[in-house]
Enzyme design. Sequence first.
Site, PDB file in Angstrom:
ATOM      1  N   GLY A  10       2.845  -6.937   1.134  1.00  0.00           N
ATOM      2  CA  GLY A  10       2.878  -5.507   1.620  1.00  0.00           C
ATOM      3  C   GLY A  10       2.527  -5.084   3.467  1.00  0.00           C
ATOM      4  N   ARG A  71       7.383  -9.769  -2.528  1.00  0.00           N
ATOM      5  CA  ARG A  71       5.805 -10.722  -2.932  1.00  0.00           C
ATOM      6  C   ARG A  71       7.041 -10.638  -3.480  1.00  0.00           C
ATOM      7  NH1 ARG A  71       1.769  -7.031  -2.415  1.00  0.00           N
ATOM      8  NH2 ARG A  71       2.172  -4.881  -2.039  1.00  0.00           N
ATOM      9  N   SER A  72       6.907 -12.796  -3.633  1.00  0.00           N
ATOM     10  CA  SER A  72       7.785 -13.329  -4.831  1.00  0.00           C
ATOM     11  C   SER A  72       7.006 -13.381  -5.654  1.00  0.00           C
ATOM     12  CB  SER A  72       8.212 -14.587  -3.931  1.00  0.00           C
ATOM     13  OG  SER A  72       8.167 -15.655  -4.592  1.00  0.00           O
ATOM     14  N   ASP A 102      -4.550 -11.624   0.488  1.00  0.00           N
ATOM     15  CA  ASP A 102      -5.427 -12.627  -0.056  1.00  0.00           C
ATOM     16  C   ASP A 102      -4.323 -12.850  -1.784  1.00  0.00           C
ATOM     17  OD1 ASP A 102      -8.046 -13.217  -1.053  1.00  0.00           O
ATOM     18  OD2 ASP A 102      -7.609 -12.926  -2.807  1.00  0.00           O
ATOM     19  N   THR A 125      -3.473  -6.428   6.361  1.00  0.00           N
ATOM     20  CA  THR A 125      -3.789  -5.513   4.844  1.00  0.00           C
ATOM     21  C   THR A 125      -4.335  -4.226   5.422  1.00  0.00           C
ATOM     22  OG1 THR A 125      -3.908  -5.220   3.096  1.00  0.00           O
ATOM     23  CG2 THR A 125      -5.312  -7.042   4.071  1.00  0.00           C
ATOM     24  N   ASP A 127      -5.878  -2.154   3.179  1.00  0.00           N
ATOM     25  CA  ASP A 127      -6.630  -2.345   2.327  1.00  0.00           C
ATOM     26  C   ASP A 127      -8.169  -2.686   2.764  1.00  0.00           C
ATOM     27  OD1 ASP A 127      -4.444  -2.114   0.793  1.00  0.00           O
ATOM     28  OD2 ASP A 127      -4.052  -4.015  -0.363  1.00  0.00           O
ATOM     29  N   ASP A 129      -9.160  -5.929   2.998  1.00  0.00           N
ATOM     30  CA  ASP A 129     -10.262  -6.948   1.359  1.00  0.00           C
ATOM     31  C   ASP A 129     -10.237  -7.905   1.523  1.00  0.00           C
ATOM     32  OD1 ASP A 129      -7.433  -6.768   0.768  1.00  0.00           O
ATOM     33  OD2 ASP A 129      -7.603  -7.107  -0.957  1.00  0.00           O
ATOM     34  N   ARG A 162      -9.651  26.575  -3.490  1.00  0.00           N
ATOM     35  CA  ARG A 162      -9.705  25.542  -4.353  1.00  0.00           C
ATOM     36  C   ARG A 162     -10.150  24.576  -3.487  1.00  0.00           C
ATOM     37  NH1 ARG A 162      -3.333  26.106  -2.761  1.00  0.00           N
ATOM     38  NH2 ARG A 162      -3.105  27.424  -4.665  1.00  0.00           N
ATOM     39  N   MET A 169      -4.535   4.839  -1.036  1.00  0.00           N
ATOM     40  CA  MET A 169      -4.287   3.351  -1.583  1.00  0.00           C
ATOM     41  C   MET A 169      -5.005   2.418  -1.275  1.00  0.00           C
ATOM     42  SD  MET A 169      -0.738   2.634   0.219  1.00  0.00           S
ATOM     43  CE  MET A 169       0.941   2.284  -0.933  1.00  0.00           C
ATOM     44  N   ARG A 171      -5.663  -1.080  -3.430  1.00  0.00           N
ATOM     45  CA  ARG A 171      -5.615  -2.340  -4.495  1.00  0.00           C
ATOM     46  C   ARG A 171      -7.276  -1.430  -4.798  1.00  0.00           C
ATOM     47  NH1 ARG A 171      -1.597  -5.279  -5.429  1.00  0.00           N
ATOM     48  NH2 ARG A 171      -0.288  -5.061  -3.585  1.00  0.00           N
ATOM     49  N   ALA A 186     -16.170  14.013   3.381  1.00  0.00           N
ATOM     50  CA  ALA A 186     -15.733  15.062   2.143  1.00  0.00           C
ATOM     51  C   ALA A 186     -16.800  14.716   1.412  1.00  0.00           C
ATOM     52  CB  ALA A 186     -14.749  13.478   1.400  1.00  0.00           C
ATOM     53  N   GLU A 187     -17.160  15.738   0.512  1.00  0.00           N
ATOM     54  CA  GLU A 187     -18.207  16.250  -0.509  1.00  0.00           C
ATOM     55  C   GLU A 187     -18.365  15.110  -1.703  1.00  0.00           C
ATOM     56  OE1 GLU A 187     -15.981  19.129   0.850  1.00  0.00           O
ATOM     57  OE2 GLU A 187     -17.704  19.788   1.702  1.00  0.00           O
ATOM     58  N   ILE A 250       2.887   6.813   2.970  1.00  0.00           N
ATOM     59  CA  ILE A 250       2.650   7.017   3.865  1.00  0.00           C
ATOM     60  C   ILE A 250       2.038   6.670   4.708  1.00  0.00           C
ATOM     61  CG2 ILE A 250       1.761   9.060   5.275  1.00  0.00           C
ATOM     62  CD1 ILE A 250       2.921  10.468   3.058  1.00  0.00           C
ATOM     63  N   GLN A 251       0.688   5.694   4.239  1.00  0.00           N
ATOM     64  CA  GLN A 251      -0.387   4.762   4.711  1.00  0.00           C
ATOM     65  C   GLN A 251       0.192   3.817   5.640  1.00  0.00           C
ATOM     66  OE1 GLN A 251      -3.503   5.335   1.545  1.00  0.00           O
ATOM     67  NE2 GLN A 251      -2.417   5.912   0.846  1.00  0.00           N
ATOM     68  N   ARG A 252       1.085   3.683   5.082  1.00  0.00           N
ATOM     69  CA  ARG A 252       1.578   1.808   5.493  1.00  0.00           C
ATOM     70  C   ARG A 252       2.059   1.748   6.697  1.00  0.00           C
ATOM     71  NH1 ARG A 252       2.692  -1.919   1.018  1.00  0.00           N
ATOM     72  NH2 ARG A 252       4.434  -1.828   1.074  1.00  0.00           N
TER      73      ARG A 252
HETATM   74  O1  F6P Z   1      -1.152  -3.926  -0.789  1.00  0.00           O
HETATM   75  C1  F6P Z   1      -1.484  -2.690  -0.258  1.00  0.00           C
HETATM   76  C2  F6P Z   1      -0.578  -2.076  -1.046  1.00  0.00           C
HETATM   77  O2  F6P Z   1      -0.379  -1.448   0.425  1.00  0.00           O
HETATM   78  C3  F6P Z   1      -1.658  -1.343  -1.361  1.00  0.00           C
HETATM   79  O3  F6P Z   1      -2.938   0.146  -1.489  1.00  0.00           O
HETATM   80  C4  F6P Z   1      -1.069  -0.616  -2.696  1.00  0.00           C
HETATM   81  O4  F6P Z   1      -1.816  -1.235  -4.289  1.00  0.00           O
HETATM   82  C5  F6P Z   1      -0.114  -1.536  -2.302  1.00  0.00           C
HETATM   83  O5  F6P Z   1       0.056  -2.609  -1.672  1.00  0.00           O
HETATM   84  C6  F6P Z   1       1.458  -1.712  -3.091  1.00  0.00           C
HETATM   85  O6  F6P Z   1       2.640  -2.053  -2.918  1.00  0.00           O
HETATM   86  P1  F6P Z   1       3.577  -1.565  -3.331  1.00  0.00           P
HETATM   87  O7  F6P Z   1       4.455  -1.568  -1.773  1.00  0.00           O
HETATM   88  O8  F6P Z   1       4.807  -3.420  -3.795  1.00  0.00           O
HETATM   89  O9  F6P Z   1       3.818  -1.027  -4.046  1.00  0.00           O
END
Ligand code: F6P
Length: 319
Positions: A10, A71-72, A102, A125, A127, A129, A162, A169, A171, A186-187, A250-252
């Site tokens: 990613g 991703r391979s 990782d 990343t 994430d 992580d 509401r 995201m 993972r 946030a609650e 959007i987060q990426r």
């Molecule tokens: O590892 C980064 C990440 O954006 C994760 O947060 C998410 O689960 C995953 O990649 C999404 O992967 P893809 O872009 O292959 O859908």
Amino acid sequence: MALAIICSGGDAPGMNPAIKKFVDYVYKRNSTPWFIHDGLEGMIDGKITQATHSDVAGIIHNGGAIIGSSRSRRFYEKKYRRQAWENLQKHHIEGVVVLGGDGSYKAFDILSREFPLNFVGIPTTIDNDIYGTEYCLGVDTALNVIRNAVDNIRDTASTFKRAFIVETMGRECGYLAAVTAVTSGAELCIIPEMHFNEKAAREHLLTELQQGRRYILAIAAEGAKKTEWLKQWFKNEIQIETRVTVLGHIQRGGNPTVKDRITAFEFILNAVDLLLENKTIQAALGYEKGRFTTRPIHEVTAGRYRIPEHILNDLHFLD
Ligand code: F6P
């Protein structure tokens, strides 16, 4: 010396500033920078080109990665790993800087056990992580993209009575959700690492709603796989109309923040220095307790990242 850079898995904001610094700094050190295009897939297919200063002009402020990523599946097979390694040999590449997470580290770990190869991983990343680092490149930008979205959702949430659930995201890691929950007030927050105490949350939220609370903001990490469940829980247990926003990719994206640009530069300087100054190196960089660190790759791939206690302690209804 010929050094290459690859983006794998990613993408994350910060990759482009890292690529730019790599090219500029490798030339400054009287060496030759190479690009491996399209991640491990491109390495298998021999998509490797010599980099020039003009390739990296005007990219410092952009998210994504100009050299592509992938991703391979093929890389799981030894014949393709051999092919990838042979492609590096054709260009006399002696070391690789790996921007990835990782999975990318594991791929290079396996490759370097089978064939002689020096590489240094830069934790990249959204994430956050990866074991052995408090910070991964791209996280600050992602957190700010999420903060912006959550701030916007608050505007509409406060107008209606509401509950809003925002899914982040990450993972299997709840870092993005946890930090977002703490910094957005946030609650509720649901993450894979901890158990949601339904009883305590229900009692507290029902009391607050009786006392005039107008809306509820909840952050759910994708890895908890509880977003839909939480929506039903709000409906059945709290009797409040609920909307879900899955932020997704959007987060990426987004322009890398100053923190991610500076961190990218520092990681690159460290990685290139290590490759130029060591005969044999298979390592990953980290950022721990205010300094850049280096650990052997097998230590990093064998370890498990944990969200810092002080963040977890700030979350409600989790035990
Ligand atoms: O590892 C980064 C990440 O954006 C994760 O947060 C998410 O689960 C995953 O990649 C999404 O992967 P893809 O872009 O292959 O859908």
